[in-house]
Motif scaffolding. Structure first.
Motif, mmCIF file in Angstrom:
data_model
loop_
_atom_site.group_PDB
_atom_site.id
_atom_site.type_symbol
_atom_site.label_atom_id
_atom_site.label_comp_id
_atom_site.label_asym_id
_atom_site.label_seq_id
_atom_site.Cartn_x
_atom_site.Cartn_y
_atom_site.Cartn_z
ATOM 1 N N ASP A 175 0.861 -1.118 0.574
ATOM 2 C CA ASP A 175 -0.142 -0.272 -0.456
ATOM 3 C C ASP A 175 1.253 1.170 0.100
ATOM 4 O O ASP A 175 1.593 1.505 0.791
ATOM 5 N N VAL A 176 0.808 1.883 -1.268
ATOM 6 C CA VAL A 176 1.806 3.642 -0.969
ATOM 7 C C VAL A 176 0.709 4.230 -0.776
ATOM 8 O O VAL A 176 0.388 4.467 -2.450
ATOM 9 N N GLY A 177 0.549 4.702 -0.181
ATOM 10 C CA GLY A 177 -0.551 6.546 -0.450
ATOM 11 C C GLY A 177 -1.530 6.124 -0.786
ATOM 12 O O GLY A 177 -2.413 6.622 -0.931
ATOM 13 N N GLY A 178 -2.526 4.535 0.238
ATOM 14 C CA GLY A 178 -3.528 4.621 -0.271
ATOM 15 C C GLY A 178 -4.138 3.608 -2.058
ATOM 16 O O GLY A 178 -4.777 2.763 -2.093
ATOM 17 N N THR A 179 -2.721 2.834 -2.603
ATOM 18 C CA THR A 179 -2.474 2.774 -3.734
ATOM 19 C C THR A 179 -2.318 1.455 -3.331
ATOM 20 O O THR A 179 -1.140 1.218 -3.157
ATOM 21 N N VAL A 180 -3.826 0.207 -3.411
ATOM 22 C CA VAL A 180 -2.949 -1.163 -2.775
ATOM 23 C C VAL A 180 -3.326 -2.018 -4.017
ATOM 24 O O VAL A 180 -3.657 -2.155 -4.731
ATOM 25 N N ARG A 181 -2.454 -2.649 -3.788
ATOM 26 C CA ARG A 181 -2.053 -3.798 -4.613
ATOM 27 C C ARG A 181 -1.220 -4.937 -4.264
ATOM 28 O O ARG A 181 -0.183 -4.760 -3.112
ATOM 29 N N GLY A 182 -1.507 -6.212 -4.839
ATOM 30 C CA GLY A 182 -0.472 -7.601 -4.040
ATOM 31 C C GLY A 182 0.624 -7.547 -4.807
ATOM 32 O O GLY A 182 0.171 -7.330 -5.980
ATOM 33 N N VAL A 183 1.347 -8.433 -4.463
ATOM 34 C CA VAL A 183 2.978 -8.604 -4.929
ATOM 35 C C VAL A 183 2.830 -10.341 -4.758
ATOM 36 O O VAL A 183 2.495 -11.000 -3.713
ATOM 37 N N ARG A 184 4.433 -10.548 -5.823
ATOM 38 C CA ARG A 184 3.586 -11.751 -5.696
ATOM 39 C C ARG A 184 5.962 -12.257 -6.502
ATOM 40 O O ARG A 184 6.170 -10.876 -7.098
ATOM 41 N N GLY A 185 6.193 -12.919 -6.609
ATOM 42 C CA GLY A 185 7.709 -13.208 -6.766
ATOM 43 C C GLY A 185 9.082 -13.418 -6.633
ATOM 44 O O GLY A 185 8.167 -14.665 -5.929
ATOM 45 N N ASP A 186 9.370 -13.637 -6.404
ATOM 46 C CA ASP A 186 10.701 -13.924 -6.540
ATOM 47 C C ASP A 186 11.902 -14.020 -4.869
ATOM 48 O O ASP A 186 11.793 -12.400 -4.729
ATOM 49 N N GLY A 187 11.787 -14.376 -3.247
ATOM 50 C CA GLY A 187 13.137 -13.801 -2.251
ATOM 51 C C GLY A 187 13.868 -14.294 -1.648
ATOM 52 O O GLY A 187 14.456 -15.167 -2.558
ATOM 53 N N TYR A 188 14.031 -13.167 -1.067
ATOM 54 C CA TYR A 188 16.193 -13.519 -0.651
ATOM 55 C C TYR A 188 15.639 -12.893 0.884
ATOM 56 O O TYR A 188 14.992 -12.315 1.263
ATOM 57 N N HIS A 189 16.415 -13.119 2.015
ATOM 58 C CA HIS A 189 16.673 -13.254 2.826
ATOM 59 C C HIS A 189 18.375 -13.718 3.300
ATOM 60 O O HIS A 189 18.632 -15.127 3.566
ATOM 61 N N ASP A 190 18.827 -12.162 4.152
ATOM 62 C CA ASP A 190 20.021 -12.273 5.245
ATOM 63 C C ASP A 190 20.481 -12.144 6.260
ATOM 64 O O ASP A 190 19.669 -10.917 6.805
ATOM 65 N N HIS A 191 21.406 -11.861 7.113
ATOM 66 C CA HIS A 191 21.768 -11.636 8.474
ATOM 67 C C HIS A 191 22.992 -11.589 8.419
ATOM 68 O O HIS A 191 23.693 -12.546 8.127
ATOM 69 N N ASN A 192 23.126 -10.350 8.967
ATOM 70 C CA ASN A 192 24.442 -9.872 8.885
ATOM 71 C C ASN A 192 24.400 -9.364 10.520
ATOM 72 O O ASN A 192 23.827 -9.035 11.254
ATOM 73 N N TRP A 193 26.304 -9.471 11.154
ATOM 74 C CA TRP A 193 25.989 -9.157 12.591
ATOM 75 C C TRP A 193 28.193 -8.913 12.404
ATOM 76 O O TRP A 193 28.600 -9.381 11.684
ATOM 77 N N GLY A 194 28.137 -7.970 13.869
ATOM 78 C CA GLY A 194 29.481 -8.184 13.933
ATOM 79 C C GLY A 194 29.747 -7.599 15.059
ATOM 80 O O GLY A 194 29.384 -6.892 15.620
ATOM 81 N N ASN A 195 31.172 -7.750 15.433
ATOM 82 C CA ASN A 195 32.080 -6.651 17.020
ATOM 83 C C ASN A 195 32.715 -5.443 16.036
ATOM 84 O O ASN A 195 33.474 -5.144 16.827
ATOM 85 N N ILE A 196 32.893 -4.867 14.844
ATOM 86 C CA ILE A 196 33.820 -3.795 14.653
ATOM 87 C C ILE A 196 33.278 -3.171 13.281
ATOM 88 O O ILE A 196 32.254 -3.948 12.597
ATOM 89 N N ALA A 197 32.824 -1.934 13.010
ATOM 90 C CA ALA A 197 32.634 -1.358 11.919
ATOM 91 C C ALA A 197 33.103 -2.019 10.680
ATOM 92 O O ALA A 197 35.000 -1.721 10.663
ATOM 93 N N PRO A 198 32.441 -1.978 9.969
ATOM 94 C CA PRO A 198 32.773 -2.633 8.512
ATOM 95 C C PRO A 198 34.236 -1.909 8.083
ATOM 96 O O PRO A 198 35.127 -2.440 7.594
#
Length: 357
Positions: A175-198
């Motif tokens: 929903d962008v500013g009241g304009t609603v649409r369904g979404v479908r496709g291909d996705g990805y998820h990862d997780h990042n962490w560390g103990n020092i500034a990259p």
């Protein structure tokens, strides 16, 4: 100085990890956000109509030091097929944040990122934009060795990366500013962490992922900071349908080529327009390539460096005794460049007033 990917038995013991086995708790909170750490959970989607979505949940904004106290931050980017982009950010108070150490269950204000037996549910609600996304994995989670790159003589500093969903199906509602649409496709998820500034341990990194025909590829190229010898620390995953064909980690297993390097005027950092990762598996040799077509997003971090996200063509070439095969698709990838010594901006032309002989 010391820079390496944690792939030795001592690294698995130190992290209480089992080689080749990824457990739910690994996608839970892995740091103490009140200490000198960073952590984020990332999701992207390539929709059937050509739109791309990226969602990031951070314990601290990516442009601040890990020394910063807990400052929960959410970033949503929606890029249409024509390149039109909508960016929404939310910066919360410490009380707006909660996360489980048992699995992915992150809350930042009204925004949630949760995993479970049936996949992931991501909800973003910022200003006039609301997104509900479901992500269901289609390939196994992948941890390249321990997923940790270690730095320093005692391996005291680390940056970790865990692709929990290298490829999945997504569906939901935007929903962008009241304009609603369904979404479908291909996705990805990862997780990042560390103990020092990259930026203190890395010169730059390239990351990319693509669904290319019946194959899934994920690539990463860390290059350590000059004081750590500019050591290449690559990793490549190639999956055919749901079978892992290549899981390669380290410069001995992955060779990397960067061509047509150009300095981007907006951030003054060098960017390779053509990237290639070469890996082998038995009698087969694979080449994963990315060719730049479009700048999707960039962020100038000043002396800390710059971030670029790109869209373009990805290809997978396989050669072996049974012949060759080349597949092509569209892909999203990024460059995070930390080197502070960037090319200066071009001098501005000074208008000349009056008659010149």
């Amino acid at each position: 100085m010391h820079a390496l990917i944690g792939d030795q038995p001592r690294h698995y013991r130190r992290l209480a990890l089992t080689p080749g086995v990824v457990q739910d708790w690994e996608d839970g909170l892995r740091t103490d956000p009140s200490s000198e750490t960073f952590e984020w959970w990332y999701c992207d989607a390539h929709l059937d109509d050509g739109t791309t979505l990226t969602v990031e949940f951070h314990t601290k904004p990516p442009f601040v030091s890990p020394k910063t106290p807990l400052t929960p931050f959410v970033l949503l980017t929606v890029t249409g097929p024509d390149g039109t982009r909508t960016d929404k950010t939310f910066t919360g108070e410490p009380g707006d944040f909660s996360a489980s150490a048992e699995g992915c269950d992150v809350v930042i204000g009204r925004n949630t990122f949760r995993g479970g037996p049936d996949g992931y549910a991501v909800h973003v609600e910022i200003e006039n934009v609301e997104l509900d996304l479901r992500l269901t994995a289609r390939v196994p989670p992948w941890r390249p060795a321990t997923g940790h790159a270690f730095f320093g003589p005692e391996e005291e500093h680390y940056i970790a990366w865990l692709p929990m969903v290298a490829r999945g199906d997504v569906h939901g509602r935007l929903d962008v500013g009241g304009t609603v649409r369904g979404v479908r496709g291909d996705g990805y998820h990862d997780h990042n962490w560390g103990n020092i500034a990259p930026r203190k341990v890395l010169d730059h990194w390239y990351w990319g992922r693509a669904r290319i025909g019946d194959h899934t590829v994920v690539t990463l190229m860390f290059v350590s900071h000059e004081r750590f010898g500019k050591v290449p620390l690559p990793a490549v995953l190639v999956v055919e349908e749901n079978e892992v064909k290549v899981s390669a980690v380290g410069a001995d297993a992955v060779s990397f080529t960067e061509r047509d390097v150009r300095v981007r005027p907006a951030t003054r950092v060098p960017v390779g327009s053509h990237l290639e990762y070469h890996v082998s598996n038995g009698s087969h040799r694979y080449t994963v390539a990315f060719d730049h077509e479009q700048d999707v997003f960039h962020l100038d971090l000043g002396q800390a460096g710059a971030y670029h996200r790109f869209l373009g063509a990805a290809s997978l070439h396989r050669a072996g005794a049974d012949g060759t095969r080349t597949l092509r698709a569209r892909a999203l990838w990024e460059l995070l460049h930390f080197a502070p010594l960037r090319q200066p901006p071009a001098p501005k032309a000074v208008p000349v007033v009056g008659h010149q002989a």
